[in-house]
Design a protein around this motif. Structure first.
Motif, PDB file in Angstrom:
ATOM      1  N   VAL A 175       2.372  14.637 -13.697  1.00  0.00           N
ATOM      2  CA  VAL A 175       1.353  15.099 -14.395  1.00  0.00           C
ATOM      3  C   VAL A 175       1.056  16.872 -14.113  1.00  0.00           C
ATOM      4  O   VAL A 175       0.910  17.725 -14.903  1.00  0.00           O
ATOM      5  N   ASN A 176       1.302  17.124 -12.772  1.00  0.00           N
ATOM      6  CA  ASN A 176       1.092  18.626 -12.464  1.00  0.00           C
ATOM      7  C   ASN A 176       2.219  19.421 -13.148  1.00  0.00           C
ATOM      8  O   ASN A 176       2.073  20.598 -13.460  1.00  0.00           O
ATOM      9  N   ALA A 177       3.384  18.836 -13.056  1.00  0.00           N
ATOM     10  CA  ALA A 177       4.577  19.551 -13.436  1.00  0.00           C
ATOM     11  C   ALA A 177       4.390  19.978 -15.195  1.00  0.00           C
ATOM     12  O   ALA A 177       4.631  20.688 -15.508  1.00  0.00           O
ATOM     13  N   PHE A 187       1.621   9.300  -5.957  1.00  0.00           N
ATOM     14  CA  PHE A 187       1.937  10.496  -5.528  1.00  0.00           C
ATOM     15  C   PHE A 187       2.847  10.967  -6.779  1.00  0.00           C
ATOM     16  O   PHE A 187       2.971  12.064  -7.178  1.00  0.00           O
ATOM     17  N   LEU A 188       3.900  10.299  -7.188  1.00  0.00           N
ATOM     18  CA  LEU A 188       4.928  10.594  -8.119  1.00  0.00           C
ATOM     19  C   LEU A 188       4.176  10.735  -9.613  1.00  0.00           C
ATOM     20  O   LEU A 188       4.579  11.757 -10.174  1.00  0.00           O
ATOM     21  N   THR A 189       2.921   9.795  -9.888  1.00  0.00           N
ATOM     22  CA  THR A 189       2.431  10.207 -11.269  1.00  0.00           C
ATOM     23  C   THR A 189       1.770  11.503 -11.156  1.00  0.00           C
ATOM     24  O   THR A 189       1.725  12.201 -11.949  1.00  0.00           O
ATOM     25  N   ALA A 229       0.789  -1.309   0.038  1.00  0.00           N
ATOM     26  CA  ALA A 229      -0.134   0.083   0.034  1.00  0.00           C
ATOM     27  C   ALA A 229       0.907   1.346  -0.180  1.00  0.00           C
ATOM     28  O   ALA A 229       0.455   2.396  -0.700  1.00  0.00           O
ATOM     29  N   ALA A 230       1.972   1.371   0.721  1.00  0.00           N
ATOM     30  CA  ALA A 230       2.910   2.485   0.855  1.00  0.00           C
ATOM     31  C   ALA A 230       3.336   2.827  -0.559  1.00  0.00           C
ATOM     32  O   ALA A 230       3.624   3.834  -0.968  1.00  0.00           O
ATOM     33  N   ALA A 231       4.065   1.537  -1.074  1.00  0.00           N
ATOM     34  CA  ALA A 231       4.708   1.650  -2.417  1.00  0.00           C
ATOM     35  C   ALA A 231       3.678   1.950  -3.562  1.00  0.00           C
ATOM     36  O   ALA A 231       3.930   3.084  -4.554  1.00  0.00           O
ATOM     37  N   GLY A 232       2.424   1.649  -3.451  1.00  0.00           N
ATOM     38  CA  GLY A 232       1.255   2.092  -4.470  1.00  0.00           C
ATOM     39  C   GLY A 232       1.033   3.564  -4.414  1.00  0.00           C
ATOM     40  O   GLY A 232       0.968   4.193  -5.312  1.00  0.00           O
TER      41      GLY A 232
END
Length: 94
Positions: A25-27, A19-21, A11-14
């Motif tokens: 996308v925001n960047a 979060f990174l995705t 769950a933490a890795a997912g």
């Protein structure tokens, strides 16, 4: 069966991947420089099309009328005698 530790780690890795995705996308979507560059390019394109359309007018009176309107839209003053568009003089605060 999966142990609770492996479920928590998954769950933490997912969550980290999500979060990174979202950051990526925001960047890409929220770069202000890209937006301002796009606006500047669009503005140049619109001005070129307007200049071309003014150049295609056959009557000098029509050209003057269009130039006066464009000058007023910018908030400037059209000088009839010279046919030029000049900035308004700033008025001092009283």
């Amino acid at each position: 069966m999966f142990s609770r530790i492996s479920l928590a780690a998954g769950a933490a890795a997912g969550g980290f991947v999500v979060f990174l995705t979202m950051q990526a996308v925001n960047a890409v979507w929220l770069l202000p420089e890209a937006r301002s560059e796009g606006r500047a390019a669009e503005r140049v394109e619109a001005q070129a099309a307007t200049a071309k359309a003014i150049g295609e007018l056959t009557n000098e009176a029509d050209r003057a009328r269009v130039n006066r309107r464009l000058c007023r839209e910018r908030g400037w003053v059209y000088v009839n005698g010279t046919g030029q568009c000049v900035q308004r003089a700033t008025q001092p605060d009283c």
